[in-house]
Design a protein around this motif. Structure first.
Motif, short mmCIF file in Angstrom:
data_model
loop_
_atom_site.label_atom_id
_atom_site.label_comp_id
_atom_site.label_asym_id
_atom_site.label_seq_id
_atom_site.Cartn_x
_atom_site.Cartn_y
_atom_site.Cartn_z
N PRO A 56 0.78 -1.24 0.00
CA PRO A 56 0.00 0.00 0.00
C PRO A 56 0.82 1.29 0.00
N VAL A 57 2.11 1.21 -0.33
CA VAL A 57 2.97 2.38 -0.30
C VAL A 57 3.32 2.79 -1.73
N ILE A 242 -7.26 11.44 -2.94
CA ILE A 242 -5.91 11.62 -2.41
C ILE A 242 -5.91 12.85 -1.53
N ALA A 243 -5.59 12.66 -0.26
CA ALA A 243 -5.57 13.74 0.71
C ALA A 243 -4.22 13.71 1.43
N THR A 244 -3.32 14.67 1.13
CA THR A 244 -3.60 15.90 0.44
C THR A 244 -2.40 16.33 -0.41
N LEU A 291 -9.33 5.88 0.13
CA LEU A 291 -8.61 7.05 0.59
C LEU A 291 -7.10 6.79 0.55
N ILE A 292 -6.38 7.71 -0.06
CA ILE A 292 -4.93 7.62 -0.16
C ILE A 292 -4.34 8.80 0.62
N GLY A 310 -7.71 6.64 8.48
CA GLY A 310 -8.67 6.17 7.48
C GLY A 310 -8.10 5.87 6.12
N ALA A 311 -6.80 6.08 5.93
CA ALA A 311 -6.21 5.80 4.62
C ALA A 311 -6.18 4.31 4.33
N ASP A 312 -6.47 3.97 3.09
CA ASP A 312 -6.32 2.58 2.63
C ASP A 312 -4.91 2.35 2.11
#
Length: 344
Positions: A56-57, A242-244, A291-292, A310-312
């Protein structure tokens, strides 16, 4: 260790020249087949937006604007690579100097202005690369395109990127293109997403496959804007957020050399504000939108904070400049450890 030895040399150079040299050295190491011996790839399989990621990176947009170095960057162990921001026509960007290190804060201010070789050049690079992982293409508008006609530029890039991208990111959050952030609010956002999504649906039918659509937002949002954007994401069935992007805030660098330069601030000072915005979107969207998290990730612990908010998945950029490529594996392992602890 190799980056720790190289960093003082690079940090004595002009930042933009150092950026170009680093990518050139990375490419040479890739072609000499030594990168894979130094940086392996840790597996932490992740499924998001209907895609399978080896971990996930990811690499955030901006580091490889034209897709010139996809294969070399992939050897650092990223689970996905995002290239761009790219515009319909090539443009030189803003006047130099336009990139500033703020070493005391592990931060960068940039006002690059979407300097790139244009969508057609980038697509050819994506087509040539041998990397088999997921590639995101981040699209924007040309600086001389009136904001009222921005949708035309986004659709132009969307059409050309669609058959070659794993996902496509609509960047409406750079502070370095005049009035671009106006597209994050009110009717401007609704009209933009309506136009893009209509063409996106047509392309899915024409090609017979679906390419996820992602929106990239700024950290400088009021709660009402977060609420509105969240509803738009759901209404238009946007796949990811994508935040942010970078911030206009100067908190943490206001008294430091070059802290007053115009442009977007990234790195350690943006970590807290970007994570706050991520959490607000997570509260609104739950698991309905991928969410990224990106912004101020310079350690495995900071990566985990994004996941907790909350990021996936996450993306790296400025942290790589200060910590080096080893940051990729540190983040993968920290996230893996977090999930193991949650399951245990």
């Amino acid at each position: 260790m190799s980056y720790a030895l190289l960093r003082p040399f690079l940090f004595n150079m002009d930042p933009e020249h150092a950026h170009e040299m680093t990518l050139s050295l990375l490419d040479k190491a890739h072609k000499a087949r030594v990168l894979g011996l130094v940086y392996g790839q840790s597996m932490q399989p992740t499924d998001c937006m209907g895609l399978q990621f080896s971990n996930p990176v990811g690499l955030a947009a901006g580091l490889d604007k034209n897709g010139d170095y996809i294969d070399a960057l992939a050897e650092l162990g990223f689970g996905f690579i995002e290239v761009g921001t790219v515009t319909p026509r090539p443009q030189v960007g803003n006047d130099k100097p336009r990139l500033f290190r703020i070493k005391q804060a592990d931060a960068i201010i940039n006002r690059m202005g979407f300097n790139n070789q244009g969508i057609d050049y980038l697509v050819e690079n994506v087509k040539r690369c041998k990397y088999k992982g997921n590639i995101g293409i981040n699209i924007g508008k040309n600086a001389d395109t009136p904001v009222e006609q921005a949708a035309d530029d986004y659709v132009y890039c969307l059409e050309r990127a669609y058959p070659h991208a794993s996902y496509i990111t609509v960047n409406i959050s750079s502070p370095n293109t005049k009035n671009l952030r106006d597209l994050q609010s009110g009717d401007a956002l609704t009209q933009l997403l309506d136009t893009i999504k209509n063409r996106h649906s047509q392309l899915a039918t024409e090609y017979g496959f679906y390419v996820p659509l992602v929106l990239k937002v700024a950290p400088d949002l009021e709660p009402m804007q977060v609420d509105y954007i969240s509803q738009q994401l759901l209404d238009f069935e946007i796949d990811g957020l994508i935040a942010t992007n970078t911030t206009l805030s100067r908190v943490g660098v206001e008294d430091l050399q070059d802290g007053d330069q115009m442009g977007g601030l990234s790195g350690r000072p943006v970590s807290h504000i970007s994570t706050q915005i991520l959490q607000q979107f997570s509260d609104q969207l739950g698991d309905k939108v991928t969410l990224i998290g990106v912004g101020g990730i310079d350690s495995g612990a900071k990566a985990v904070k994004k996941i907790e908010a909350g990021a996936d998945m996450i993306q790296l950029y400025t942290g790589l400049i200060y910590r080096g490529p080893g940051l990729v594996q540190s983040c993968i392992q920290a996230i893996g450890g977090y999930y193991d602890a949650m399951e245990g």
